[in-house]
Motif scaffolding. Structure first.
Motif, PDB file in Angstrom:
ATOM      1  N   ALA A   1       0.851  -1.203   0.000  1.00 50.95           N
ATOM      2  CA  ALA A   1       0.000   0.000   0.000  1.00 50.95           C
ATOM      3  C   ALA A   1       0.884   1.251   0.000  1.00 50.95           C
ATOM      4  N   PRO A   2       0.647   2.166  -0.941  1.00 50.92           N
ATOM      5  CA  PRO A   2       1.476   3.378  -1.022  1.00 50.92           C
ATOM      6  C   PRO A   2       1.290   4.277   0.199  1.00 50.92           C
ATOM      7  N   ALA A   3       2.386   4.767   0.743  1.00 52.33           N
ATOM      8  CA  ALA A   3       2.332   5.671   1.893  1.00 52.33           C
ATOM      9  C   ALA A   3       1.451   6.867   1.561  1.00 52.33           C
ATOM     10  N   GLY A   4       0.579   7.206   2.475  1.00 52.30           N
ATOM     11  CA  GLY A   4      -0.301   8.348   2.290  1.00 52.30           C
ATOM     12  C   GLY A   4      -1.533   8.063   1.447  1.00 52.30           C
ATOM     13  N   HIS A   5      -1.696   6.822   0.990  1.00 47.76           N
ATOM     14  CA  HIS A   5      -2.834   6.469   0.125  1.00 47.76           C
ATOM     15  C   HIS A   5      -3.569   5.236   0.638  1.00 47.76           C
ATOM     16  N   ALA A   6      -3.522   5.002   1.937  1.00 49.18           N
ATOM     17  CA  ALA A   6      -4.204   3.837   2.491  1.00 49.18           C
ATOM     18  C   ALA A   6      -5.714   3.960   2.270  1.00 49.18           C
ATOM     19  N   PRO A   7      -6.339   2.905   1.756  1.00 52.55           N
ATOM     20  CA  PRO A   7      -7.789   2.955   1.539  1.00 52.55           C
ATOM     21  C   PRO A   7      -8.543   2.675   2.836  1.00 52.55           C
ATOM     22  N   ALA A   8      -9.832   2.931   2.826  1.00 56.08           N
ATOM     23  CA  ALA A   8     -10.689   2.408   3.883  1.00 56.08           C
ATOM     24  C   ALA A   8     -10.593   0.892   3.759  1.00 56.08           C
ATOM     25  N   ARG A   9     -10.509   0.198   4.888  1.00 56.21           N
ATOM     26  CA  ARG A   9     -10.248  -1.233   4.805  1.00 56.21           C
ATOM     27  C   ARG A   9     -10.958  -1.983   5.915  1.00 56.21           C
ATOM     28  N   ALA A  10     -11.414  -3.177   5.576  1.00 54.88           N
ATOM     29  CA  ALA A  10     -11.964  -4.104   6.564  1.00 54.88           C
ATOM     30  C   ALA A  10     -11.310  -5.456   6.339  1.00 54.88           C
ATOM     31  N   CYS A  11     -11.165  -6.212   7.408  1.00 51.28           N
ATOM     32  CA  CYS A  11     -10.618  -7.558   7.306  1.00 51.28           C
ATOM     33  C   CYS A  11     -11.461  -8.462   8.204  1.00 51.28           C
ATOM     34  N   VAL A  12     -11.983  -9.524   7.604  1.00 52.97           N
ATOM     35  CA  VAL A  12     -12.819 -10.446   8.361  1.00 52.97           C
ATOM     36  C   VAL A  12     -12.329 -11.871   8.172  1.00 52.97           C
ATOM     37  N   GLU A  13     -12.497 -12.671   9.198  1.00 55.52           N
ATOM     38  CA  GLU A  13     -12.209 -14.096   9.083  1.00 55.52           C
ATOM     39  C   GLU A  13     -13.393 -14.743   8.387  1.00 55.52           C
ATOM     40  N   ALA A  14     -13.097 -15.587   7.401  1.00 54.24           N
ATOM     41  CA  ALA A  14     -14.183 -16.167   6.603  1.00 54.24           C
ATOM     42  C   ALA A  14     -13.814 -17.557   6.103  1.00 54.24           C
ATOM     43  N   ARG A  15     -14.798 -18.376   5.911  1.00 57.77           N
ATOM     44  CA  ARG A  15     -14.607 -19.654   5.253  1.00 57.77           C
ATOM     45  C   ARG A  15     -14.442 -19.355   3.762  1.00 57.77           C
ATOM     46  N   MET A  16     -13.408 -19.919   3.169  1.00 60.63           N
ATOM     47  CA  MET A  16     -13.091 -19.610   1.777  1.00 60.63           C
ATOM     48  C   MET A  16     -13.773 -20.601   0.833  1.00 60.63           C
ATOM     49  N   ALA A  17     -13.819 -20.247  -0.443  1.00 61.59           N
ATOM     50  CA  ALA A  17     -14.454 -21.093  -1.451  1.00 61.59           C
ATOM     51  C   ALA A  17     -13.721 -22.430  -1.605  1.00 61.59           C
ATOM     52  N   ARG A  18     -12.393 -22.407  -1.395  1.00 60.24           N
ATOM     53  CA  ARG A  18     -11.584 -23.624  -1.416  1.00 60.24           C
ATOM     54  C   ARG A  18     -10.738 -23.621  -0.145  1.00 60.24           C
ATOM     55  N   PRO A  19     -10.585 -24.743   0.523  1.00 57.36           N
ATOM     56  CA  PRO A  19      -9.904 -24.759   1.818  1.00 57.36           C
ATOM     57  C   PRO A  19      -8.437 -24.337   1.771  1.00 57.36           C
ATOM     58  N   GLU A  20      -7.769 -24.485   0.633  1.00 62.00           N
ATOM     59  CA  GLU A  20      -6.355 -24.098   0.545  1.00 62.00           C
ATOM     60  C   GLU A  20      -6.158 -22.588   0.400  1.00 62.00           C
ATOM     61  N   LEU A  21      -7.202 -21.848   0.062  1.00 60.17           N
ATOM     62  CA  LEU A  21      -7.097 -20.396  -0.046  1.00 60.17           C
ATOM     63  C   LEU A  21      -7.023 -19.788   1.355  1.00 60.17           C
ATOM     64  N   LEU A  22      -6.051 -18.906   1.534  1.00 60.04           N
ATOM     65  CA  LEU A  22      -5.848 -18.287   2.845  1.00 60.04           C
ATOM     66  C   LEU A  22      -6.362 -16.858   2.914  1.00 60.04           C
ATOM     67  N   VAL A  23      -6.458 -16.170   1.751  1.00 60.24           N
ATOM     68  CA  VAL A  23      -6.826 -14.762   1.747  1.00 60.24           C
ATOM     69  C   VAL A  23      -7.473 -14.397   0.416  1.00 60.24           C
ATOM     70  N   GLU A  24      -8.397 -13.450   0.464  1.00 55.89           N
ATOM     71  CA  GLU A  24      -9.056 -12.911  -0.728  1.00 55.89           C
ATOM     72  C   GLU A  24      -9.305 -11.430  -0.481  1.00 55.89           C
ATOM     73  N   VAL A  25      -9.314 -10.645  -1.562  1.00 50.67           N
ATOM     74  CA  VAL A  25      -9.577  -9.218  -1.419  1.00 50.67           C
ATOM     75  C   VAL A  25     -10.574  -8.760  -2.472  1.00 50.67           C
TER      76      VAL A  25
END
Length: 117
Positions: free
Chosen positions: A85-109
């Protein structure tokens, strides 16, 4: 009022542009067998490519919602995110724990960004 859709599939479009706002569908890692840092890095590479295709970039991200399979990976994901993330340009952001579409996936955005003018 126009709506532009790119890379349209039956279920979703990878990019939708409306009123100079870019909406990306959820992005995941290129290699789902990798660890959290690698998954985060390749996921963000895909975001960069789609934003460029849509006429935007990471400095124009308005909002990001991150879905993480297990909060034990939160620090590792944030380490990669913070370097991306560029300094000074951080977006509004949320992060939630979630069950993924495939179990091997660790993160999605999911990203919303402004078109560069």
């Amino acid at each position: 009022m126009s709506i532009e859709r790119q890379e349209i599939g039956q279920r979703m479009s990878r990019i939708v542009i409306h009123n100079d706002t870019v909406y990306l569908c959820g992005q995941v890692a290129k290699d789902a067998t990798a660890g959290i840092k690698e998954q985060t890095a390749t996921m963000l590479e895909k975001v960069d490519a789609l934003l460029e295709q849509a006429g935007s970039d990471r400095e124009h991200i308005l909002s990001a919602t991150l879905y993480i399979r297990d909060m034990k990976d939160f620090a590792g994901m944030n380490e990669v995110w913070d370097n991306w993330a560029p300094a000074g340009h951080a977006p509004a952001r949320a992060c939630v724990e979630a069950r993924m579409a495939r179990p091997e996936l660790l993160v999605e955005v999911s990203v919303i960004a402004a078109v560069k003018k």
